[in-house]
Motif scaffolding. Sequence first.
Motif, PDB file in Angstrom:
ATOM      1  N   MET A  80      43.163  76.528  16.474  1.00 22.42           N
ATOM      2  CA  MET A  80      42.414  75.290  16.247  1.00 22.42           C
ATOM      3  C   MET A  80      42.344  74.969  14.764  1.00 22.42           C
ATOM      4  O   MET A  80      42.673  73.869  14.322  1.00 22.42           O
ATOM      5  CB  MET A  80      41.009  75.476  16.836  1.00 22.42           C
ATOM      6  CG  MET A  80      40.199  74.197  16.851  1.00 22.42           C
ATOM      7  SD  MET A  80      40.949  72.977  17.976  1.00 22.42           S
ATOM      8  CE  MET A  80      40.239  71.487  17.333  1.00 22.42           C
ATOM      9  N   ILE A  81      41.961  75.992  13.968  1.00 22.81           N
ATOM     10  CA  ILE A  81      41.827  75.768  12.524  1.00 22.81           C
ATOM     11  C   ILE A  81      43.190  75.510  11.906  1.00 22.81           C
ATOM     12  O   ILE A  81      43.356  74.636  11.051  1.00 22.81           O
ATOM     13  CB  ILE A  81      41.133  76.973  11.864  1.00 22.81           C
ATOM     14  CG1 ILE A  81      39.679  77.030  12.347  1.00 22.81           C
ATOM     15  CG2 ILE A  81      41.198  76.879  10.347  1.00 22.81           C
ATOM     16  CD1 ILE A  81      38.950  78.257  11.922  1.00 22.81           C
ATOM     17  N   SER A  82      44.209  76.256  12.408  1.00 30.80           N
ATOM     18  CA  SER A  82      45.543  76.054  11.848  1.00 30.80           C
ATOM     19  C   SER A  82      46.029  74.640  12.131  1.00 30.80           C
ATOM     20  O   SER A  82      46.683  74.000  11.287  1.00 30.80           O
ATOM     21  CB  SER A  82      46.503  77.077  12.449  1.00 30.80           C
ATOM     22  OG  SER A  82      46.685  76.796  13.816  1.00 30.80           O
ATOM     23  N   GLU A  83      45.685  74.108  13.321  1.00 31.09           N
ATOM     24  CA  GLU A  83      46.090  72.740  13.620  1.00 31.09           C
ATOM     25  C   GLU A  83      45.424  71.743  12.684  1.00 31.09           C
ATOM     26  O   GLU A  83      46.043  70.788  12.219  1.00 31.09           O
ATOM     27  CB  GLU A  83      45.730  72.409  15.067  1.00 31.09           C
ATOM     28  CG  GLU A  83      46.942  72.344  15.951  1.00 31.09           C
ATOM     29  CD  GLU A  83      46.606  71.911  17.351  1.00 31.09           C
ATOM     30  OE1 GLU A  83      45.615  71.169  17.500  1.00 31.09           O
ATOM     31  OE2 GLU A  83      47.329  72.319  18.258  1.00 31.09           O
ATOM     32  N   TRP A  84      44.130  72.010  12.407  1.00 30.88           N
ATOM     33  CA  TRP A  84      43.429  71.128  11.469  1.00 30.88           C
ATOM     34  C   TRP A  84      44.070  71.165  10.099  1.00 30.88           C
ATOM     35  O   TRP A  84      44.239  70.136   9.454  1.00 30.88           O
ATOM     36  CB  TRP A  84      41.953  71.511  11.378  1.00 30.88           C
ATOM     37  CG  TRP A  84      41.133  70.771  12.361  1.00 30.88           C
ATOM     38  CD1 TRP A  84      40.586  71.242  13.502  1.00 30.88           C
ATOM     39  CD2 TRP A  84      40.787  69.383  12.295  1.00 30.88           C
ATOM     40  NE1 TRP A  84      39.929  70.262  14.179  1.00 30.88           N
ATOM     41  CE2 TRP A  84      40.036  69.104  13.457  1.00 30.88           C
ATOM     42  CE3 TRP A  84      41.052  68.361  11.377  1.00 30.88           C
ATOM     43  CZ2 TRP A  84      39.539  67.827  13.723  1.00 30.88           C
ATOM     44  CZ3 TRP A  84      40.552  67.106  11.641  1.00 30.88           C
ATOM     45  CH2 TRP A  84      39.811  66.850  12.809  1.00 30.88           C
ATOM     46  N   ILE A  85      44.442  72.381   9.663  1.00 33.14           N
ATOM     47  CA  ILE A  85      45.068  72.502   8.340  1.00 33.14           C
ATOM     48  C   ILE A  85      46.370  71.728   8.313  1.00 33.14           C
ATOM     49  O   ILE A  85      46.667  70.992   7.364  1.00 33.14           O
ATOM     50  CB  ILE A  85      45.308  73.994   8.011  1.00 33.14           C
ATOM     51  CG1 ILE A  85      43.965  74.676   7.759  1.00 33.14           C
ATOM     52  CG2 ILE A  85      46.224  74.152   6.813  1.00 33.14           C
ATOM     53  CD1 ILE A  85      44.069  76.158   7.638  1.00 33.14           C
ATOM     54  N   ARG A  86      47.136  71.853   9.418  1.00 27.82           N
ATOM     55  CA  ARG A  86      48.414  71.157   9.488  1.00 27.82           C
ATOM     56  C   ARG A  86      48.207  69.646   9.416  1.00 27.82           C
ATOM     57  O   ARG A  86      48.880  68.941   8.671  1.00 27.82           O
ATOM     58  CB  ARG A  86      49.113  71.530  10.798  1.00 27.82           C
ATOM     59  CG  ARG A  86      50.603  71.493  10.707  1.00 27.82           C
ATOM     60  CD  ARG A  86      51.212  71.995  11.965  1.00 27.82           C
ATOM     61  NE  ARG A  86      50.904  71.114  13.083  1.00 27.82           N
ATOM     62  CZ  ARG A  86      51.224  71.376  14.331  1.00 27.82           C
ATOM     63  NH1 ARG A  86      51.833  72.513  14.614  1.00 27.82           N
ATOM     64  NH2 ARG A  86      50.949  70.534  15.287  1.00 27.82           N
ATOM     65  N   PHE A  87      47.214  69.186  10.180  1.00 27.72           N
ATOM     66  CA  PHE A  87      46.952  67.738  10.198  1.00 27.72           C
ATOM     67  C   PHE A  87      46.542  67.240   8.816  1.00 27.72           C
ATOM     68  O   PHE A  87      47.009  66.211   8.339  1.00 27.72           O
ATOM     69  CB  PHE A  87      45.860  67.431  11.225  1.00 27.72           C
ATOM     70  CG  PHE A  87      45.507  65.977  11.281  1.00 27.72           C
ATOM     71  CD1 PHE A  87      46.341  65.073  11.924  1.00 27.72           C
ATOM     72  CD2 PHE A  87      44.355  65.505  10.669  1.00 27.72           C
ATOM     73  CE1 PHE A  87      46.030  63.741  11.968  1.00 27.72           C
ATOM     74  CE2 PHE A  87      44.042  64.166  10.706  1.00 27.72           C
ATOM     75  CZ  PHE A  87      44.875  63.298  11.366  1.00 27.72           C
ATOM     76  N   THR A  88      45.656  68.039   8.158  1.00 27.17           N
ATOM     77  CA  THR A  88      45.187  67.626   6.833  1.00 27.17           C
ATOM     78  C   THR A  88      46.343  67.566   5.841  1.00 27.17           C
ATOM     79  O   THR A  88      46.464  66.624   5.049  1.00 27.17           O
ATOM     80  CB  THR A  88      44.117  68.595   6.316  1.00 27.17           C
ATOM     81  OG1 THR A  88      43.341  69.042   7.407  1.00 27.17           O
ATOM     82  CG2 THR A  88      43.256  67.936   5.280  1.00 27.17           C
ATOM     83  N   LEU A  89      47.217  68.574   5.919  1.00 24.38           N
ATOM     84  CA  LEU A  89      48.362  68.613   5.013  1.00 24.38           C
ATOM     85  C   LEU A  89      49.253  67.404   5.226  1.00 24.38           C
ATOM     86  O   LEU A  89      49.657  66.716   4.275  1.00 24.38           O
ATOM     87  CB  LEU A  89      49.137  69.911   5.258  1.00 24.38           C
ATOM     88  CG  LEU A  89      49.931  70.469   4.085  1.00 24.38           C
ATOM     89  CD1 LEU A  89      48.992  70.850   2.969  1.00 24.38           C
ATOM     90  CD2 LEU A  89      50.758  71.641   4.541  1.00 24.38           C
ATOM     91  N   GLY A  90      49.549  67.126   6.504  1.00 21.32           N
ATOM     92  CA  GLY A  90      50.406  65.980   6.800  1.00 21.32           C
ATOM     93  C   GLY A  90      49.782  64.682   6.354  1.00 21.32           C
ATOM     94  O   GLY A  90      50.447  63.828   5.753  1.00 21.32           O
ATOM     95  N   ALA A  91      48.475  64.535   6.622  1.00 21.91           N
ATOM     96  CA  ALA A  91      47.795  63.287   6.253  1.00 21.91           C
ATOM     97  C   ALA A  91      47.776  63.120   4.745  1.00 21.91           C
ATOM     98  O   ALA A  91      47.947  62.007   4.231  1.00 21.91           O
ATOM     99  CB  ALA A  91      46.380  63.286   6.807  1.00 21.91           C
ATOM    100  N   THR A  92      47.589  64.258   4.005  1.00 18.34           N
ATOM    101  CA  THR A  92      47.601  64.173   2.545  1.00 18.34           C
ATOM    102  C   THR A  92      48.963  63.687   2.053  1.00 18.34           C
ATOM    103  O   THR A  92      49.060  62.832   1.166  1.00 18.34           O
ATOM    104  CB  THR A  92      47.292  65.547   1.934  1.00 18.34           C
ATOM    105  OG1 THR A  92      46.275  66.159   2.691  1.00 18.34           O
ATOM    106  CG2 THR A  92      46.884  65.405   0.497  1.00 18.34           C
ATOM    107  N   LEU A  93      50.023  64.245   2.665  1.00 20.61           N
ATOM    108  CA  LEU A  93      51.362  63.823   2.243  1.00 20.61           C
ATOM    109  C   LEU A  93      51.569  62.340   2.523  1.00 20.61           C
ATOM    110  O   LEU A  93      52.134  61.610   1.709  1.00 20.61           O
ATOM    111  CB  LEU A  93      52.417  64.668   2.960  1.00 20.61           C
ATOM    112  CG  LEU A  93      52.686  66.018   2.298  1.00 20.61           C
ATOM    113  CD1 LEU A  93      53.588  66.865   3.167  1.00 20.61           C
ATOM    114  CD2 LEU A  93      53.356  65.803   0.960  1.00 20.61           C
TER     115      LEU A  93
END
Lengths: 124, 319, 118
Positions: free
Chosen positions: C1-14
Amino acid sequence: MGPNLIANYGEAIAMIMFAIGMGNLLLQKNLIKKIIGLNIMDSSVYLFLALKGYITGRKVPIVVDGIQEVTAYINPIPAGLVLTGIVVSVSVSALMLSLTIRLYKRYHTLDLDEISLRLRQEGL
Amino acid sequence: MSRLKTKEEYEKTIGFKFRRWLYGEEDPYINKVEMVKQHHRHVEEKTITERMHEKQMHREYTYDVNRNKVLKTYSMLYRIASVVFVILIAALLVYNVSWLPKTGAAEKAVNNEVPQRYIENGLQETGAVNIVTGMILDYRAFDTLGESHVLFIATITVLILLRNNKKKATIAQISDRRFEPKNDSILQLGAKILVPVIFVFGIYVVLNGHISPGGGFSGGAIIGAGLILYVSAFGFEKTEKFFTERTYKVISFAALATYCIAKSYSFYTGANHIHSIIPLGQPGAILSSGLILILNICVGMVVACTMYTFYVMFRKGDF
Amino acid sequence: MISEWIRFTLGATLLAIGIFIFLFELFGIYRFKYVLNRMHAAAMGDTLALSCFILGLAIISGFNFDTLKLILIIALFWISSPVSSHMLAKMEVETNEEIANEVSFETLEEVEKKEAEK
C-alpha cells in the motif's frame, strides 16, 4: 440555453473551433493562412464526429475474447466518417496549396488584396 | 547696393548721390519719411476654389481617392460584418449543441440498428476483428474506393498544375536544393536510424489493419512520411533509382484496378447469392478476413505514393 | 500500500515537473523576440518535458508491456526533435541576411583556423 451545455463541453469547444477557423478564412489576407483556417474547421468537424460516436464506459470496436454485444463497444460509424473526412481534407489542402503556388509564381505575392489589385490593373 | 565695391567707395559714386537725392536723405527707420499704408491683398473667391479643385484633381489623379475611400469603407464594413457573422455562428452552434443529447449517453439517435448490426454480425460476415476496418472495407467499400479515387484525382491535378516544362524551365530544378538540406550529416544519421523503423512500423500498421487499430490510410501515411524523410536527407539521386513518376502511375493504377476487380467479384457474388470462394479464415490471424487484407494493401500503396508525390511536386515540380 | 503511494507520488511529481517545463517553454516562446532564442525554448519542451511526462506515466502504470512502448516514444522524440531543431536553425542561418545583428557566431572556416593555430 438547453440543459446539456456543461455535459457537451467538448462539442461546444468543437463549435467554437469551427467559428475560429471561419474567422481565419474570412479575415486573413494571406492565402496560406486562409488554408490553415479551413483545416482548423476540418479538425473541429472531426472532433465533433468523434464525440458523437463516444459512449461512456465502452471500448473501441475491436472484438476481444469473442464478446459481440452492442453494449460492449462504442459506435463504429463516426470513425469511418472521420476517416473519409481526413482523406478528403488532405486532397483539398493539396489542391489549394498547388493553386496557391501557381498564383505565387504569377504574381509573386500571397496577399489576396494585392493579387486582386494586379488583376484589375491587368484589366481582367 | 553693389557688392563689388565697399560701402565707403560706394558712397562716393554719382549713382549713390543721385539715389540719395531722389529718395531723400533721411533714414526711413527713424520715422522721418512717411510710410505708405499697405493695401489689403484681395484674391477672388473663384480663383481659390479653382486652385483647391486643381489640388484635389491632382490628388485624385495620383492616389485614386474616391476608390480608396470606397475600399476603406468596404473593408471596415467587411471586417465588422465578418466578426459579427462569426460570433453569430458560434453562438448559434453552441446553442444548438446545448440541446443535443449528453456526450457519452447510450440512448442517442445515432446509436440505432445500423451499428448494432455491424457489431453483432460484423465478425462473422467480414472476418475482421477490427469492426471499423470491416465496415469501411466491406460494408462500405464503395465509399473507400471513392476516397482512393479522390486522392488519385488530387494527385493528378497537382501533377498537372505544378509540373515543370522540361524543355524550358530549369530554374526550379537548379534552385531546388538551395534552401534544402544539402548532405547534412546530422540529418543523414537521424534518417539512417529512423527510416527503417518508420517503414517497418508503416508496413505493420497496413498489414494489421483488420486486427488492430490502423489500416491502409494511416499506414500509408506513415510510409509516405518515411519516404519524405529519406528524400530530404539523401536527395533525389537516391530515390530516383526506385521511385519515378512512372512508378507512381503504375503503382496507383495497379492498386486501384485490383481494388475494383476484387470488390466487383465480392459485390457480384453477394448480389446473386453465390457463395464466395474466398475463405474468411480464423479471426485474429494475419491471413484472415477474405479480401480486406488485399484492399488494405492497395489503399496503403495509393496513400504512400500520393503523399510522396505531393511532397515532390511541391518541392521541385518534377520527379 | 505504502509502496503504491510512493510510486504514485513519484509519478505525479514527474508529471508536475513536465507541466512546469512546458509552462516555461510557452513563456519563453512568447517572451523572446529572436527565432533562435525561441527555438531554444521550444526544444526544451520537446525533449525534457516530454520525457518527464512519459517517465511519470511509466512509473504510474507500473512495469509492463506499455512501459516499453512509452520508452520507444521517448527514443523516437530524442532522435527526431533535435534533428528537426538543427534543420530549422540551419535554415535560419542560411536565409537570414542580417543575422550578424542578432547573434555573434563563428563560421566553420574560422573554427578550423583556430584549431589549426592551437
